[in-house]
Design an enzyme around this catalytic site. Structure first.
Site, PDB file in Angstrom:
ATOM      1  N   SER A 173      41.786  42.987  20.402  1.00 52.07           N
ATOM      2  CA  SER A 173      41.134  41.690  20.273  1.00 52.07           C
ATOM      3  C   SER A 173      39.686  41.877  19.799  1.00 52.07           C
ATOM      4  CB  SER A 173      41.191  40.940  21.611  1.00 52.07           C
ATOM      5  OG  SER A 173      40.794  39.603  21.478  1.00 52.07           O
ATOM      6  N   ASP A 342      51.711  36.448  18.955  1.00 53.36           N
ATOM      7  CA  ASP A 342      50.261  36.274  19.079  1.00 53.36           C
ATOM      8  C   ASP A 342      49.809  35.255  18.036  1.00 53.36           C
ATOM      9  OD1 ASP A 342      47.507  36.428  19.203  1.00 53.36           O
ATOM     10  OD2 ASP A 342      47.394  38.597  18.896  1.00 53.36           O
ATOM     11  N   HIS A 375      48.967  36.702  22.727  1.00 52.73           N
ATOM     12  CA  HIS A 375      47.817  37.584  22.504  1.00 52.73           C
ATOM     13  C   HIS A 375      47.642  38.571  23.653  1.00 52.73           C
ATOM     14  CE1 HIS A 375      44.078  38.869  20.743  1.00 52.73           C
ATOM     15  NE2 HIS A 375      43.395  38.538  21.823  1.00 52.73           N
TER      16      HIS A 375
END
Length: 413
Positions: A173, A342, A375
């Site tokens: 991320s 995601d 995610h």
């Protein structure tokens, strides 16, 4: 020359009466707080006169100093990547399933380092720490930060430990953005770059979610223009709502449906549902719990600062939007991993990075994992995902001449 001072050294060995250490854990760990006295010039042109960074390390740095791995953290995480916090053993590192003896990032072979980002609220200099010029918390006066500023600060930590080149820089991320920035801005210091569930820039939709979260904070009556500490309050309600918004984007629809569905709480005493403003659906209860918990340990100014850094990240911008040109300076080998569900940082963003790297004839491995977790999948223990990372690090260890672990006995040789 950068002058740095270790504020404290981590006691890494558990006491005989301490908690039981699970197999595969790095054990009890404590951070080291490293103070830097040389000013740091930021991307904004502002100058941070001095700063401290919280750091945890696992494993041993070898004589050649070629086995160091930097783990960059995401928005609300910290330097506590693996193991059990020595003061609070129940607090397990946020990537403990990835980092440790015999795990994908094997601390029996690699020297792993986690650094709390500048501007965070977990020990590094940020809005909650004292401004040396005023003797009061920085608060809203803390300077703007970018991902590139974090990389420059982290490079000073590498210098402090005498690490000229990382075997790998890795992150998921926002951490993946940092890893990518390392490969671009410090190409001679990165051997391999591991970018997981990340993106070369935020989409307009992502910036929009961040703005809704920030607006929830800044419109809280207790925000006071970011000077809430001077009023003895915190904008807990706004921060809680901000976390709720963010949490929705981290989960897939399938996960929410399987965990909560449309389950409602029991009807009233007459067997009917009556409209009210309190919790009615189980998903509401879950989100409120997550938001309220977050508001008790995270700082509102920090949240504003870090989400802005997310918004700003766009290495291609300085190259007319050409990502391949932005990545031309890189020299590392790359591993990219994305997850099919995601929708915050969808696989197409990872594939865009892959294509740009291939245009530059870089060595790239890419895995797209069909996982249902959204995610948040990058934090979880999907066996296929971890096998990809472990295989990549095994190959890295072979290239570096590090000990190899037998697949049959598990013994290093």
């Amino acid at each position: 020359m950068t002058h740095s001072v270790p504020v404290s050294k981590p006691p890494l060995q558990p006491s005989p009466a301490g908690p039981e250490i699970p197999e595969g854990s790095v054990g009890l760990v404590s951070p080291e707080y490293i103070a830097f006295s040389e000013p740091l010039v930021l991307s904004s042109g502002q100058v941070l006169p001095e700063f401290t960074l919280a750091v945890e390390t696992y494993g041993e740095l070898n004589a050649e100093r070629n086995n160091a791995v930097l783990i960059c953290h995401a928005l609300n995480a910290s330097h506590h990547v693996a193991g059990m916090d020595a003061d609070h053993p129940s607090q397990i590192g946020w990537w403990d399933n990835m980092v440790g003896p015999g795990k994908a990032v094997d601390t029996d072979r690699f020297y792993v380092m986690g650094i709390n980002n500048l501007g965070s609220c977990f020990g590094s200099t940020g809005p909650t720490t004292l401004n040396p010029r005023t003797g009061k918390p920085w608060g809203a006066d803390f300077p703007l930060l970018t991902v590139e500023d974090w990389v420059h600060a982290q490079a000073r930590v590498a210098d402090y430990f005498g690490i000229r080149r990382f075997a790998a820089v890795m992150g998921g991320s926002l951490g993946g953005m940092q890893a990518l920035s390392w490969a671009i801005s410090q190409p001679e210091r990165v051997g391999d770059c591991v970018v997981i569930a990340s993106t070369p820039r935020l989409s307009a939709q992502n910036i929009a979610f961040n703005e809704v979260a920030r607006r929830a904070i800044t419109t809280d009556p207790d925000f006071h223009g970011g000077r809430y500490h001077e009023h003895g309050v915190v904008p807990a309600h706004g921060l809680s709502v901000a976390r709720m918004v963010g949490h929705i984007t981290y989960q897939s629809d399938a996960v929410m449906a399987s965990r909560f569905g449309r389950t409602q709480r029991a009807p009233g005493p007459n067997g009917d549902y009556r409209y009210h403003y309190d919790i009615e659906f189980e998903i509401e209860s879950y989100l409120r719990h997550q938001g309220e918990k977050f508001s008790r340990y995270f700082d509102a100014n920090t949240y504003l600062l870090l989400t802005r850094a997310l918004d700003y990240f766009d290495p291609a911008r300085a190259h007319g939007g050409d990502l391949a040109q932005a990545l031309a300076a890189t020299r590392a080998r790359f591993l990219l991993v994305s997850f099919t569900t995601d929708w915050r940082f969808a696989p197409k963003h990872s594939r865009e990075i892959v294509r740009a790297l291939l245009k530059n004839q870089r060595q790239v491995s890419y895995a797209e994992i069909d996982a249902p977790h959204g995610h948040d999948a990058f934090l979880l223990g999907d066996t296929r995902y971890h096998a990809v990372v472990q295989g990549y690090f095994d190959d890295m260890a072979r290239r570096l001449g590090l000990p190899m672990r037998s697949r049959t006995t598990g013994v290093l040789a």
